[in-house]
Motif scaffolding. Structure first.
Motif, PDB file in Angstrom:
ATOM      1  N   GLU A 117      14.116 -70.328  20.592  1.00  0.00           N
ATOM      2  CA  GLU A 117      14.866 -71.523  20.183  1.00  0.00           C
ATOM      3  C   GLU A 117      15.864 -71.925  21.261  1.00  0.00           C
ATOM      4  N   ARG A 118      16.590 -70.962  21.773  1.00  0.00           N
ATOM      5  CA  ARG A 118      17.625 -71.302  22.762  1.00  0.00           C
ATOM      6  C   ARG A 118      17.013 -71.685  24.102  1.00  0.00           C
ATOM      7  N   LEU A 119      15.932 -71.012  24.503  1.00  0.00           N
ATOM      8  CA  LEU A 119      15.314 -71.364  25.778  1.00  0.00           C
ATOM      9  C   LEU A 119      14.689 -72.754  25.743  1.00  0.00           C
ATOM     10  N   LYS A 120      14.222 -73.177  24.590  1.00  0.00           N
ATOM     11  CA  LYS A 120      13.657 -74.526  24.490  1.00  0.00           C
ATOM     12  C   LYS A 120      14.706 -75.597  24.756  1.00  0.00           C
ATOM     13  N   THR A 121      15.973 -75.295  24.505  1.00  0.00           N
ATOM     14  CA  THR A 121      17.019 -76.291  24.738  1.00  0.00           C
ATOM     15  C   THR A 121      17.230 -76.572  26.220  1.00  0.00           C
ATOM     16  N   VAL A 122      16.716 -75.667  27.086  1.00  0.00           N
ATOM     17  CA  VAL A 122      16.854 -75.889  28.529  1.00  0.00           C
ATOM     18  C   VAL A 122      15.480 -76.054  29.188  1.00  0.00           C
ATOM     19  N   GLY A 123      14.500 -76.489  28.407  1.00  0.00           N
ATOM     20  CA  GLY A 123      13.242 -76.930  28.993  1.00  0.00           C
ATOM     21  C   GLY A 123      12.113 -75.931  29.068  1.00  0.00           C
ATOM     22  N   TYR A 124      12.213 -74.813  28.374  1.00  0.00           N
ATOM     23  CA  TYR A 124      11.158 -73.799  28.424  1.00  0.00           C
ATOM     24  C   TYR A 124      10.054 -74.077  27.400  1.00  0.00           C
ATOM     25  N   THR A 125       8.822 -73.782  27.792  1.00  0.00           N
ATOM     26  CA  THR A 125       7.699 -73.720  26.862  1.00  0.00           C
ATOM     27  C   THR A 125       7.567 -72.270  26.415  1.00  0.00           C
ATOM     28  N   THR A 126       7.314 -72.068  25.128  1.00  0.00           N
ATOM     29  CA  THR A 126       7.341 -70.721  24.580  1.00  0.00           C
ATOM     30  C   THR A 126       6.010 -70.363  23.931  1.00  0.00           C
TER      31      THR A 126
END
Length: 469
Positions: A117-126
């Motif tokens: 969730e937090r990494l998606k806020t800075v543009g990561y695909t998970t």
């Protein structure tokens, strides 16, 4: 004269260019948004890898990963069983603060923010492939609601006990749905192939890949190619005598539990090797931080016995196994490879735990770390540069036997167990890593201090009530 001056000038220019290039190489900064791969084994013991002292089981790729990066010797899981350990890993909270503190299909809440969730806020695909165990379809902890763009695996713990499932869950059109599997399909082969496809598909964007195997946990079934190295020319276990595990019990039967366990560990090693080879083929090694660990200590289930644990030295020099708060139940191998950034072949004795992983990834990704985190960033230990902040203490609690607690502070480790009268045991891990000599009687002031930490680290849980003493 002019020619001589020209030669001198060219020499100075070339020297300057060389110095600039060399300086640039030496001061190279880490990528602004490196990729992350976290690979998690299920019930792998601290001593099950060659790079941690294993002599009987083949783990060449993980041993090479240790040679290519940093090997941590004093790193700990979130708990001594699966779900709470994974909760600590994903949320950055230790067991005194985490919402999920035991097994039992308890889902994360909407307010429990996790790494994807937090990494998606800075543009990561998970993408996550394997055992989730923190939420089922229809509740707040379901993978589509916790930041996963792609998911293929188990949501339920019991389903993950079996190596050839009838179905696995996936995200389709934003919904979690089951997908039937061909008969005889080994789930961890599927998870690995899905992870390789994810790397292929998302190689040009920052990504977080979580590959959570279900092995070498309990059902000792595996593809024949991984069992073969541990059978002789007559098809008999090279670890004879074996004590067969009969069919008709919860876990499927296995005539050669020791050989099968060894083969499962080797299969993990092979799967990790495939991921690392894929990174190399895609040219992503220098932009990808790869971490490998286990969710807790080795198990005694499904045909595996205490004698087998001793035979393989699966807990290494440590005391205990899964469900113990001695180090054999909670200390894990941790390997970190980051080509060109993390130095090769280094050993870190930093004392850390799963709840440090979110803070580490957030720092490298440039994501805001919430104040709720109990963890600290491991970046200085990974890069072997700068000053590594240290924990005041590490804390665990466990409920299956009533209410057990443990704390590590520096070299000191304290354990309290309900079935041993809640009397605090004290060990010096520097001189006694096997926790064999309880020295509590010699250090009453230290005992009092650690007792105070045990009280203050525990926050009352609405779903894990503290049993009466």
């Amino acid at each position: 004269m002019k020619n001589r001056m020209l030669v001198v000038g060219l020499g100075v220019l070339l020297a300057a260019l060389f110095a600039f290039t060399y300086s640039k190489k030496e001061t190279r900064k880490v990528p602004a948004k490196p990729n992350f791969i976290f690979i998690l084994a299920d019930d792998l013991g601290y001593g099950d890898l060659g790079c941690y002292g294993q002599k009987r089981i083949q783990t060449p790729h993980l041993d090479q990963m240790a040679a290519n990066g940093v090997r941590f010797t004093d790193f700990y899981t979130g708990s001594t069983v699966c779900a709470p350990s994974r909760c600590a890993l994903m949320t950055g909270k230790h067991m005194g603060h985490a919402y999920v503190r035991g097994n039992g299909e308890i889902p994360l809440r909407a307010e429990d923010v996790v790494i994807p969730e937090r990494l998606k806020t800075v543009g990561y695909t998970t993408g996550m492939f394997g055992k989730w165990g923190l939420g089922l379809a229809g509740n707040a902890g379901a993978p589509p609601l916790k930041g996963w763009d792609e998911f293929y695996g188990h949501t339920h713990h019991v389903a993950a006990h079996f190596q050839r499932p009838d179905s696995l869950w996936t995200i389709r059109d934003g919904q979690l749905v089951p997908e039937a599997q061909p008969k005889g399909t080994f789930a961890n082969e599927v998870f690995t192939n899905k992870a390789l496809a994810f790397l292929q598909d998302h190689q040009k964007e920052p990504f977080f890949l979580y590959l959570a195997f279900t092995i070498p946990h309990a059902e000792l079934h595996l593809p024949p190619k991984y069992l073969a190295p541990y059978l002789d020319q007559n098809g008999q276990s090279t670890f004879a005598p074996e004590k067969p595990w009969a069919d008709g019990q919860h876990y499927g039967g296995q005539p050669n539990p020791k050989a099968a366990y060894a083969g499962l560990v080797t299969s993990i090693d092979d799967y990790v090797g495939k991921v690392l080879q894929k990174l190399k083929a895609l040219g992503l090694e220098e932009n990808t931080v790869v971490l490998f660990a286990s969710d807790n200590g080795t198990h005694v289930e499904g045909g595996r016995t205490s004698a087998d644990v001793e035979y393989f030295q699966s807990s290494g020099p440590l005391r205990g196994v899964k469900r113990d708060l001695y180090d054999g139940g909670i200390r894990t191998p941790l390997l970190v490879q980051w080509k060109g950034h993390a130095p090769r072949g280094k050993v870190s004795r930093h004392v850390g735990a799963f709840w440090d992983v979110p803070a580490t990834l957030y720092e490298l990704a440039g994501a805001a770390a919430g104040a709720e985190l109990d963890g600290i960033s491991l970046v200085p230990s990974i890069l072997q540069k700068g000053t590594q902040p240290r924990h005041e203490y590490l804390y665990w609690e466990f409920y299956e036997r009533g209410f057990d607690q443990a704390v590590r502070q520096g070299d000191w480790k304290a354990v309290k167990q309900r079935d041993k009268g809640n009397t605090l045991e004290l060990y010096n891990l520097k001189t006694d890593p096997g926790e064999t000599q309880n020295v509590a009687a010699k250090y009453p002031e230290l005992v009092a201090r650690l007792e105070q930490i045990l009280r203050q680290a525990h926050v009352k849980s609405p779903i894990f009530p503290l049993a009466k003493k």
